[in-house]
Write a protein that holds these residues in place. Structure first.
Motif, PDB file in Angstrom:
ATOM      1  N   VAL A  83      -5.767   9.738  10.205  1.00  0.00           N
ATOM      2  CA  VAL A  83      -6.347   8.519  10.796  1.00  0.00           C
ATOM      3  C   VAL A  83      -7.483   8.011   9.900  1.00  0.00           C
ATOM      4  CG1 VAL A  83      -7.585   7.580  12.789  1.00  0.00           C
ATOM      5  CG2 VAL A  83      -5.668   9.170  13.137  1.00  0.00           C
ATOM      6  N   ASN A  84      -8.316   8.918   9.395  1.00  0.00           N
ATOM      7  CA  ASN A  84      -9.386   8.499   8.473  1.00  0.00           C
ATOM      8  C   ASN A  84      -8.811   7.782   7.258  1.00  0.00           C
ATOM      9  OD1 ASN A  84     -11.567   9.490   9.900  1.00  0.00           O
ATOM     10  ND2 ASN A  84     -11.566  11.488   8.890  1.00  0.00           N
ATOM     11  N   VAL A  85      -7.730   8.320   6.734  1.00  0.00           N
ATOM     12  CA  VAL A  85      -7.122   7.740   5.531  1.00  0.00           C
ATOM     13  C   VAL A  85      -6.644   6.312   5.810  1.00  0.00           C
ATOM     14  CG1 VAL A  85      -5.014   7.914   4.100  1.00  0.00           C
ATOM     15  CG2 VAL A  85      -6.534   9.888   4.361  1.00  0.00           C
ATOM     16  N   VAL A  86      -6.019   6.115   6.958  1.00  0.00           N
ATOM     17  CA  VAL A  86      -5.545   4.768   7.306  1.00  0.00           C
ATOM     18  C   VAL A  86      -6.731   3.815   7.452  1.00  0.00           C
ATOM     19  CG1 VAL A  86      -4.344   3.379   9.034  1.00  0.00           C
ATOM     20  CG2 VAL A  86      -3.423   5.607   8.373  1.00  0.00           C
ATOM     21  N   LEU A  87      -7.782   4.278   8.116  1.00  0.00           N
ATOM     22  CA  LEU A  87      -8.970   3.424   8.279  1.00  0.00           C
ATOM     23  C   LEU A  87      -9.603   3.099   6.929  1.00  0.00           C
ATOM     24  CD1 LEU A  87     -10.756   4.884  11.442  1.00  0.00           C
ATOM     25  CD2 LEU A  87      -9.241   2.906  11.288  1.00  0.00           C
ATOM     26  N   MET A  88      -9.747   4.096   6.086  1.00  0.00           N
ATOM     27  CA  MET A  88     -10.370   3.871   4.771  1.00  0.00           C
ATOM     28  C   MET A  88      -9.585   2.856   3.962  1.00  0.00           C
ATOM     29  SD  MET A  88     -11.449   7.749   3.784  1.00  0.00           S
ATOM     30  CE  MET A  88     -12.126   7.383   2.179  1.00  0.00           C
ATOM     31  N   LEU A  89      -8.280   2.909   4.103  1.00  0.00           N
ATOM     32  CA  LEU A  89      -7.422   2.042   3.307  1.00  0.00           C
ATOM     33  C   LEU A  89      -7.316   0.639   3.896  1.00  0.00           C
ATOM     34  CD1 LEU A  89      -5.664   2.305   0.777  1.00  0.00           C
ATOM     35  CD2 LEU A  89      -3.752   2.948   2.252  1.00  0.00           C
ATOM     36  N   THR A  90      -7.238   0.560   5.219  1.00  0.00           N
ATOM     37  CA  THR A  90      -6.909  -0.740   5.823  1.00  0.00           C
ATOM     38  C   THR A  90      -8.067  -1.385   6.586  1.00  0.00           C
ATOM     39  OG1 THR A  90      -6.086   0.270   7.857  1.00  0.00           O
ATOM     40  CG2 THR A  90      -4.482  -0.054   6.094  1.00  0.00           C
ATOM     41  N   ARG A  91      -8.942  -0.576   7.183  1.00  0.00           N
ATOM     42  CA  ARG A  91     -10.031  -1.149   7.981  1.00  0.00           C
ATOM     43  C   ARG A  91     -11.325  -0.365   7.745  1.00  0.00           C
ATOM     44  NH1 ARG A  91      -5.929  -0.523  11.428  1.00  0.00           N
ATOM     45  NH2 ARG A  91      -6.966   0.858  12.897  1.00  0.00           N
ATOM     46  N   MET A 146       0.828  -1.196   0.000  1.00  0.00           N
ATOM     47  CA  MET A 146       0.000   0.000   0.000  1.00  0.00           C
ATOM     48  C   MET A 146       0.871   1.258   0.000  1.00  0.00           C
ATOM     49  SD  MET A 146      -3.181  -0.788   2.527  1.00  0.00           S
ATOM     50  CE  MET A 146      -2.077  -1.427   3.750  1.00  0.00           C
ATOM     51  N   ILE A 147       0.425   2.249  -0.740  1.00  0.00           N
ATOM     52  CA  ILE A 147       1.180   3.497  -0.827  1.00  0.00           C
ATOM     53  C   ILE A 147       0.211   4.660  -0.586  1.00  0.00           C
ATOM     54  CG2 ILE A 147       2.778   4.890  -2.198  1.00  0.00           C
ATOM     55  CD1 ILE A 147       3.264   2.445  -3.972  1.00  0.00           C
ATOM     56  N   ILE A 148       0.597   5.551   0.288  1.00  0.00           N
ATOM     57  CA  ILE A 148      -0.223   6.729   0.593  1.00  0.00           C
ATOM     58  C   ILE A 148       0.496   7.971   0.078  1.00  0.00           C
ATOM     59  CG2 ILE A 148      -1.273   8.123   2.421  1.00  0.00           C
ATOM     60  CD1 ILE A 148      -1.353   5.578   4.162  1.00  0.00           C
ATOM     61  N   GLY A 149      -0.222   8.796  -0.667  1.00  0.00           N
ATOM     62  CA  GLY A 149       0.338  10.048  -1.169  1.00  0.00           C
ATOM     63  C   GLY A 149      -0.029  11.202  -0.250  1.00  0.00           C
ATOM     64  N   VAL A 150       0.903  12.116  -0.092  1.00  0.00           N
ATOM     65  CA  VAL A 150       0.669  13.323   0.702  1.00  0.00           C
ATOM     66  C   VAL A 150       1.087  14.513  -0.161  1.00  0.00           C
ATOM     67  CG1 VAL A 150       1.377  14.632   2.745  1.00  0.00           C
ATOM     68  CG2 VAL A 150       1.024  12.158   2.919  1.00  0.00           C
ATOM     69  N   ALA A 151       0.119  15.380  -0.460  1.00  0.00           N
ATOM     70  CA  ALA A 151       0.430  16.591  -1.224  1.00  0.00           C
ATOM     71  C   ALA A 151       0.105  17.793  -0.348  1.00  0.00           C
ATOM     72  CB  ALA A 151      -0.406  16.631  -2.505  1.00  0.00           C
ATOM     73  N   ASP A 152       1.070  18.700  -0.198  1.00  0.00           N
ATOM     74  CA  ASP A 152       0.823  19.895   0.606  1.00  0.00           C
ATOM     75  C   ASP A 152       1.337  21.130  -0.112  1.00  0.00           C
ATOM     76  OD1 ASP A 152       3.546  19.576   0.987  1.00  0.00           O
ATOM     77  OD2 ASP A 152       3.473  19.784   3.168  1.00  0.00           O
ATOM     78  N   THR A 153       1.203  22.268   0.536  1.00  0.00           N
ATOM     79  CA  THR A 153       1.502  23.541  -0.142  1.00  0.00           C
ATOM     80  C   THR A 153       2.452  24.412   0.672  1.00  0.00           C
ATOM     81  OG1 THR A 153      -0.238  24.870   0.929  1.00  0.00           O
ATOM     82  CG2 THR A 153      -0.904  23.554  -0.998  1.00  0.00           C
ATOM     83  N   THR A 154       3.130  25.302  -0.055  1.00  0.00           N
ATOM     84  CA  THR A 154       3.964  26.297   0.639  1.00  0.00           C
ATOM     85  C   THR A 154       3.117  27.482   1.116  1.00  0.00           C
ATOM     86  OG1 THR A 154       4.501  27.351  -1.475  1.00  0.00           O
ATOM     87  CG2 THR A 154       6.054  25.707  -0.652  1.00  0.00           C
ATOM     88  N   PHE A 155       1.902  27.635   0.575  1.00  0.00           N
ATOM     89  CA  PHE A 155       1.016  28.738   0.971  1.00  0.00           C
ATOM     90  C   PHE A 155       0.522  28.561   2.411  1.00  0.00           C
ATOM     91  CE2 PHE A 155      -2.796  31.264   1.258  1.00  0.00           C
ATOM     92  CZ  PHE A 155      -2.675  32.308   0.349  1.00  0.00           C
ATOM     93  N   ALA A 156       0.313  27.306   2.809  1.00  0.00           N
ATOM     94  CA  ALA A 156      -0.219  27.030   4.158  1.00  0.00           C
ATOM     95  C   ALA A 156       0.730  27.583   5.217  1.00  0.00           C
ATOM     96  CB  ALA A 156      -0.399  25.531   4.348  1.00  0.00           C
ATOM     97  N   ARG A 157       0.182  27.968   6.338  1.00  0.00           N
ATOM     98  CA  ARG A 157       0.983  28.597   7.387  1.00  0.00           C
ATOM     99  C   ARG A 157       1.443  27.602   8.448  1.00  0.00           C
ATOM    100  NH1 ARG A 157      -1.802  33.516   9.596  1.00  0.00           N
ATOM    101  NH2 ARG A 157       0.255  33.806  10.512  1.00  0.00           N
ATOM    102  N   ALA A 158       1.435  26.330   8.121  1.00  0.00           N
ATOM    103  CA  ALA A 158       2.038  25.305   8.977  1.00  0.00           C
ATOM    104  C   ALA A 158       2.403  24.137   8.071  1.00  0.00           C
ATOM    105  CB  ALA A 158       1.072  24.866  10.069  1.00  0.00           C
ATOM    106  N   ASN A 159       3.291  23.295   8.577  1.00  0.00           N
ATOM    107  CA  ASN A 159       3.811  22.190   7.761  1.00  0.00           C
ATOM    108  C   ASN A 159       2.845  21.003   7.827  1.00  0.00           C
ATOM    109  OD1 ASN A 159       5.326  20.208   6.504  1.00  0.00           O
ATOM    110  ND2 ASN A 159       7.250  20.888   7.432  1.00  0.00           N
ATOM    111  N   MET A 160       1.763  21.134   7.067  1.00  0.00           N
ATOM    112  CA  MET A 160       0.696  20.130   7.112  1.00  0.00           C
ATOM    113  C   MET A 160       1.206  18.762   6.658  1.00  0.00           C
ATOM    114  SD  MET A 160      -2.420  22.487   5.610  1.00  0.00           S
ATOM    115  CE  MET A 160      -3.822  21.470   6.060  1.00  0.00           C
ATOM    116  N   GLY A 161       2.104  18.742   5.689  1.00  0.00           N
ATOM    117  CA  GLY A 161       2.642  17.459   5.203  1.00  0.00           C
ATOM    118  C   GLY A 161       3.381  16.720   6.306  1.00  0.00           C
TER     119      GLY A 161
END
Ligand SMILES: Cc1nc2c(=O)[nH]c(=O)nc-2n(C[C@H](O)[C@H](O)[C@H](O)CO)c1C
Length: 153
Positions: free
Chosen positions: A121-129, A1-16
């Motif tokens: 956490v939602n992403v992990v549940l959706m993917l695995t359980r 399984m592979i999970i992608g994370v896409a984030d932005t430099t515009f955001a004011r915190a390091n969401m990634g």
């Protein structure tokens, strides 16, 4: 399984970084991250993560600003993200924190982290359980601020 994370430099915190830290607490799945300038760049970033990096699911992390043009931008980005989901038949979980949801910088920093972590956490549940997600159906879950809870008669 592979999970992608896409984030932005515009955001004011390091969401990634928040997403990856939380994902690693719950899964050993491989994680592929990409960072783009802003929310309108997220749809193609997510599509590329799915098609080129073979991600099974993607988190699209962004922070629309408080101005009118930012809200238009966010709406356009959302439409692009939905289109990318339909084109790839994969979930792209949009995690947007609008800058004006928070009353001050401290609350914004907290919300950017909390919503990202809860959606990870939602992403992990959706993917695995996925059955664990079904157990939460209709419970008024919210990511970040307090859950709304189920409606009562
Ligand atoms: C007006 C504007 N507002 C936002 C925003 O609120 N949040 C965000 O992440 N990005 C914004 N951008 C940048 C665009 O999403 C995009 O990065 C640029 O148009 C380059 O493609 C723009 C141009």
């Amino acid at each position: 399984m592979i999970i992608g994370v896409a984030d932005t430099t515009f955001a004011r915190a390091n969401m990634g970084a928040f997403a990856i830290d939380e994902l690693k607490r719950h899964t050993s799945a491989r994680i592929v991250r990409v960072t783009v300038p802003g929310v309108k760049d997220l749809p193609v970033a997510a599509k590329k993560l799915i098609e080129e990096e073979k991600c099974d699911i993607v988190m699209a992390l962004g922070m629309p600003g408080g101005k009118d043009q930012d809200k238009v931008c966010a709406h356009e980005a959302s439409q692009g993200i939905m289109m990318a989901q339909l084109m790839t038949n994969r979930h792209i979980i949009e995690v947007f924190v609008h800058e004006d949801e928070a009353k001050d910088d401290a609350e914004l920093a907290w919300l950017l982290e909390q919503r990202t972590r809860e959606h990870a956490v939602n992403v992990v549940l959706m993917l695995t359980r996925p059955q664990e997600m079904t157990k939460l159906a209709g419970t008024g879950q919210r990511q970040g601020f307090d859950d709304a809870g189920p409606a009562r008669r």
